[in-house]
Design an enzyme around this catalytic site. Structure first.
Site, PDB file in Angstrom:
ATOM      1  N   ASP A  48       9.021  -7.554  -3.984  1.00 27.43           N
ATOM      2  CA  ASP A  48      10.260  -6.915  -3.529  1.00 27.43           C
ATOM      3  C   ASP A  48      11.362  -7.150  -4.561  1.00 27.43           C
ATOM      4  O   ASP A  48      11.732  -8.291  -4.819  1.00 27.43           O
ATOM      5  CB  ASP A  48      10.639  -7.520  -2.167  1.00 27.43           C
ATOM      6  CG  ASP A  48      11.981  -7.008  -1.676  1.00 27.43           C
ATOM      7  OD1 ASP A  48      12.426  -5.951  -2.166  1.00 27.43           O
ATOM      8  OD2 ASP A  48      12.575  -7.676  -0.803  1.00 27.43           O
ATOM      9  N   ASP A  78      -3.310   6.976  -3.756  1.00 25.47           N
ATOM     10  CA  ASP A  78      -4.050   7.150  -2.517  1.00 25.47           C
ATOM     11  C   ASP A  78      -3.856   8.597  -2.064  1.00 25.47           C
ATOM     12  O   ASP A  78      -2.754   9.149  -2.197  1.00 25.47           O
ATOM     13  CB  ASP A  78      -3.498   6.198  -1.446  1.00 25.47           C
ATOM     14  CG  ASP A  78      -4.607   5.538  -0.662  1.00 25.47           C
ATOM     15  OD1 ASP A  78      -5.407   6.278  -0.064  1.00 25.47           O
ATOM     16  OD2 ASP A  78      -4.663   4.299  -0.625  1.00 25.47           O
ATOM     17  N   GLU A  83     -13.241   7.010   0.086  1.00 29.74           N
ATOM     18  CA  GLU A  83     -13.492   6.013   1.122  1.00 29.74           C
ATOM     19  C   GLU A  83     -14.391   6.670   2.155  1.00 29.74           C
ATOM     20  O   GLU A  83     -14.002   7.670   2.765  1.00 29.74           O
ATOM     21  CB  GLU A  83     -12.169   5.562   1.754  1.00 29.74           C
ATOM     22  CG  GLU A  83     -12.381   4.388   2.691  1.00 29.74           C
ATOM     23  CD  GLU A  83     -11.305   4.227   3.762  1.00 29.74           C
ATOM     24  OE1 GLU A  83     -11.157   3.114   4.272  1.00 29.74           O
ATOM     25  OE2 GLU A  83     -10.617   5.222   4.097  1.00 29.74           O
ATOM     26  N   HIS A 141      -6.894  -3.642   1.638  1.00 27.32           N
ATOM     27  CA  HIS A 141      -5.814  -3.884   2.595  1.00 27.32           C
ATOM     28  C   HIS A 141      -6.289  -3.822   4.044  1.00 27.32           C
ATOM     29  O   HIS A 141      -5.501  -4.038   4.949  1.00 27.32           O
ATOM     30  CB  HIS A 141      -4.713  -2.855   2.357  1.00 27.32           C
ATOM     31  CG  HIS A 141      -5.204  -1.458   2.591  1.00 27.32           C
ATOM     32  ND1 HIS A 141      -6.123  -0.844   1.760  1.00 27.32           N
ATOM     33  CD2 HIS A 141      -4.957  -0.575   3.579  1.00 27.32           C
ATOM     34  CE1 HIS A 141      -6.402   0.353   2.233  1.00 27.32           C
ATOM     35  NE2 HIS A 141      -5.705   0.548   3.344  1.00 27.32           N
ATOM     36  N   ASP A 142      -7.558  -3.470   4.274  1.00 29.82           N
ATOM     37  CA  ASP A 142      -8.091  -3.392   5.639  1.00 29.82           C
ATOM     38  C   ASP A 142      -9.040  -4.539   5.961  1.00 29.82           C
ATOM     39  O   ASP A 142      -9.567  -4.600   7.076  1.00 29.82           O
ATOM     40  CB  ASP A 142      -8.892  -2.089   5.825  1.00 29.82           C
ATOM     41  CG  ASP A 142      -8.031  -0.842   5.717  1.00 29.82           C
ATOM     42  OD1 ASP A 142      -6.835  -0.908   6.063  1.00 29.82           O
ATOM     43  OD2 ASP A 142      -8.562   0.193   5.281  1.00 29.82           O
ATOM     44  N   ASP A 188      -8.683   8.650   1.115  1.00 34.37           N
ATOM     45  CA  ASP A 188      -8.747   7.991   2.420  1.00 34.37           C
ATOM     46  C   ASP A 188      -9.721   8.706   3.370  1.00 34.37           C
ATOM     47  O   ASP A 188      -9.622   9.932   3.545  1.00 34.37           O
ATOM     48  CB  ASP A 188      -7.333   8.032   3.017  1.00 34.37           C
ATOM     49  CG  ASP A 188      -7.170   7.149   4.226  1.00 34.37           C
ATOM     50  OD1 ASP A 188      -7.192   5.921   4.063  1.00 34.37           O
ATOM     51  OD2 ASP A 188      -7.019   7.690   5.344  1.00 34.37           O
TER      52      ASP A 188
HETATM   53  C1  NOJ Z   1      -8.301   3.933   5.912  1.00 38.42           C
HETATM   54  C2  NOJ Z   1      -7.173   3.149   5.354  1.00 38.42           C
HETATM   55  O1  NOJ Z   1      -7.659   2.272   4.384  1.00 38.42           O
HETATM   56  C3  NOJ Z   1      -6.503   2.445   6.507  1.00 38.42           C
HETATM   57  O2  NOJ Z   1      -5.574   1.490   6.090  1.00 38.42           O
HETATM   58  C4  NOJ Z   1      -5.894   3.494   7.392  1.00 38.42           C
HETATM   59  O3  NOJ Z   1      -5.387   2.869   8.538  1.00 38.42           O
HETATM   60  C5  NOJ Z   1      -6.913   4.540   7.812  1.00 38.42           C
HETATM   61  N1  NOJ Z   1      -7.757   4.961   6.746  1.00 38.42           N
HETATM   62  C6  NOJ Z   1      -6.220   5.752   8.333  1.00 38.42           C
HETATM   63  O4  NOJ Z   1      -5.549   6.406   7.285  1.00 38.42           O
END
Ligand code: NOJ
Length: 557
Positions: free
Chosen positions: A21, A98, A257, A330-331, A200
């Site tokens: 930041d 992305d 993805e 990030h997931d 995505d």
């Molecule tokens: C996959 C993304 O990596 C995730 O963070 C997101 O919540 C879902 N797709 C929906 O866009």
């Protein structure tokens, strides 16, 4: 196979909100990324993948896009973006954006129009259905973020489909006009000078016509619609069309993805002759520690299953397609906590996991903070979690009577916020991430685990990643060599070889906290890299691996 620049590249994923930041509002931003480009240059990565930076109301932290061609105000301006692109390019770093085109935000101008009336020109940009005659929802699909996948919109008394949150309506890919608009948008970004896209949930864009009901898994409230939208009937046609109309005309990186893609699917998606995408993100290895109840049904990690899985992908795609390699994004929870040991052997196991992944065939992805061995976090209260997936799951399951203590444990192990706590830059307040209040709490271990400490310590995880990245740039055997699993029956060891022309590399990785002795069948006079400073003990016939040891030998014929 024709050589491509992304074959020997290493990608670094930035989740901008949590990276750095620059203006004290508690949210990472583009100027914050520019400030850290020299740090990334030092690490040696080739490409940055930026999680979404587009204008968004942030229901799902930018994965709900309100305007594909504007920058999120919290992150800065388009001028900041152009500066980031220039500054990265000056340092020889490429930038991949992305691309979230399975759905948009419900605040996107297209949706605002679409919901106005049944005959609005944008109506068919989204997927609208009326209730069934008996008043039930158009079908029984569940949303990936809990609850049903349909939301009633009162203006027209019809439901729209949302595979994710209610604020992420699915785009209607059957509509040719929508498709062309998306391709033009993609092309405008490419013309701006970006170097590719991470796409995505791209294998969800084609749904079975008629949107039939799906089978309801035991114990579930809704049907598993994935049967009707994962790798759907027109997916290859759409990807090929997109490739022809946009990124296929540029020398860029594309990674789809693709949850639920098998190796057979992945070959079709990534075979260069078919002109769809360069590589896919599989989820199979990320699902190995889930039970039949899905993600929150936590199961112990089984190394033999991981070996089988990686081996399947390595062998299947060799010479036929291309793999992407990742432990984190990030997931996902932090890998050192998930498959390693985040206490006594944090440093050793983080380096071991890095060795295992970075010497496989494919393009490796490093997720921010992985290079300093950041760990999972265990906030005591559910109130400290921000993620919509966690929040929706919590609400649905507590309403059904699940034990909050058990749910919290599952969140600690699997929750996406594990990956999203701010980057730990130094030992000052808020880990040096912000001078304000961070949007998500920092991990309390920042006084000991942080970038400043890593840069001062020549034995740090950071410098180990740096070496692995440099090795990939120097050795074709890592980029193109054939993979073979060895020592298959050793339950605590993942060992494999890579062979290219007259060279074979042997990679040994121990997942044990004890010493493990394994048989040796080759010369060990040329070690390449390892995570202990002294060579392992042993003899000509055996190797004694220390806790979480990784060691790599090169042999030539
Ligand atoms: C996959 C993304 O990596 C995730 O963070 C997101 O919540 C879902 N797709 C929906 O866009």
């Amino acid at each position: 196979m024709e050589r491509k620049w992304w074959h020997d590249s290493v990608v670094y994923q930035i989740y901008p909100r949590s990276f750095n930041d620059s203006n004290g509002d508690g949210i990472g931003d583009l100027v914050g990324i520019i400030e850290k480009l020299d740090y990334l240059k030092e690490l040696g990565i080739d490409v940055i993948w930026l999680s979404p930076v587009y204008d968004s109301p942030n229901d799902d932290n930018g994965y709900d896009i309100r305007d594909y061609e504007a920058i999120m105000s919290e992150f800065g301006t388009m001028a900041d973006f152009d500066r980031l692109l220039d500054q990265a390019h000056e340092r020889g770093i490429k930038i991949v954006m992305d691309l979230v085109i399975n759905h948009s935000s419900d605040e996107h101008a297209w949706f605002a129009e679409s919901r106005k009336s049944k005959d609005n020109p944008y109506r068919d940009y989204y997927i609208w259905r009326s209730a069934n005659e008996d008043g039930t929802l158009p079908n029984n699909w569940g949303s990936i973020f809990s609850g049903p996948a349909w939301e009633l919109d009162e203006a027209t008394n019809e439901y729209y489909l949302h595979l994710f949150s209610k604020k992420q309506p699915d785009l209607n890919w059957e509509n040719e006009k929508l498709r062309q608009e998306v391709y033009q948008m993609i092309t405008r970004w490419l013309d701006r000078g970006i170097d590719g896209f991470r796409m995505d949930v791209i294998n969800l864009i084609s749904k079975t016509p008629g949107l039939p009901d799906a089978t309801v898994p035991p114990g579930a409230l809704y049907g598993d619609g994935g049967q009707h939208y994962i790798n759907g009937p027109r997916i290859h046609e759409f990807l090929k069309e997109m490739n022809d109309a946009s990124f296929g005309n540029y020398d860029v990186l594309t990674v789809g993805e693709m949850p639920g893609a098998t190796t057979d699917d992945a070959i079709l998606y990534t075979d260069p002759e078919r002109k769809e995408v360069n590589m896919v993100f599989t989820f199979e290895h990320m699902d190995l520690d889930s039970g039949p109840g899905g993600k929150w049904d936590v199961k112990p990690f089984d190394l033999q299953k991981l070996k089988e899985n990686f081996t399947k992908w390595q062998v299947a795609l060799h010479e036929k397609g291309w793999n992407s390699l990742y432990w984190n994004n990030h997931d996902q929870p932090r890998v050192v906590s998930r498959f390693g040991n985040d206490t006594t052997y944090r440093v050793e196991s983080a380096k071991m996991l890095a060795t295992l992944l970075h010497l496989l065939k494919g393009t490796p992805y490093i997720y921010q903070g992985e290079e300093i061995g950041m760990t999972n976090v265990a906030f005591e209260s559910i109130e400290d979690y921000e993620d919509i997936e966690i929040r929706n799951m919590w609400k649905e399951r507590t309403e059904q009577g699940a034990s909050p203590a058990e749910l919290l444990r599952a969140v600690h192990v699997k929750g996406r916020d594990n990956a999203r706590t701010p980057i730990q830059w130094d030992a000052t307040e808020h880990a040096g991430f912000t001078t304000g209040t961070p949007w998500l709490k920092v991990n309390p271990n920042y006084p000991t685990i942080n970038v400043e400490q890593a840069l001062e310590d020549p034995d740090s995880i950071f410098y180990y990643y740096k070496q692995l990245i440099a090795l990939r740039h120097q050795h074709d055997v890592i980029v193109y060599g054939e993979y073979a699993l060895i020592l298959e029956e050793e339950t605590d060891i993942y060992a494999y070889t890579r062979t290219y022309e007259n060279e074979t590399w042997y990679i040994y990785c121990s997942f044990s906290q004890e010493e493990v002795t394994v048989p040796l069948s080759h010369d060990t006079s040329d070690p390449v890299i390892g995570n202990y400073s002294e060579s392992p003990a042993g003899s000509k016939e055996e190797l004694v691996l220390r806790p979480y040891e990784a060691i790599v030998y090169r042999t030539t014929r």
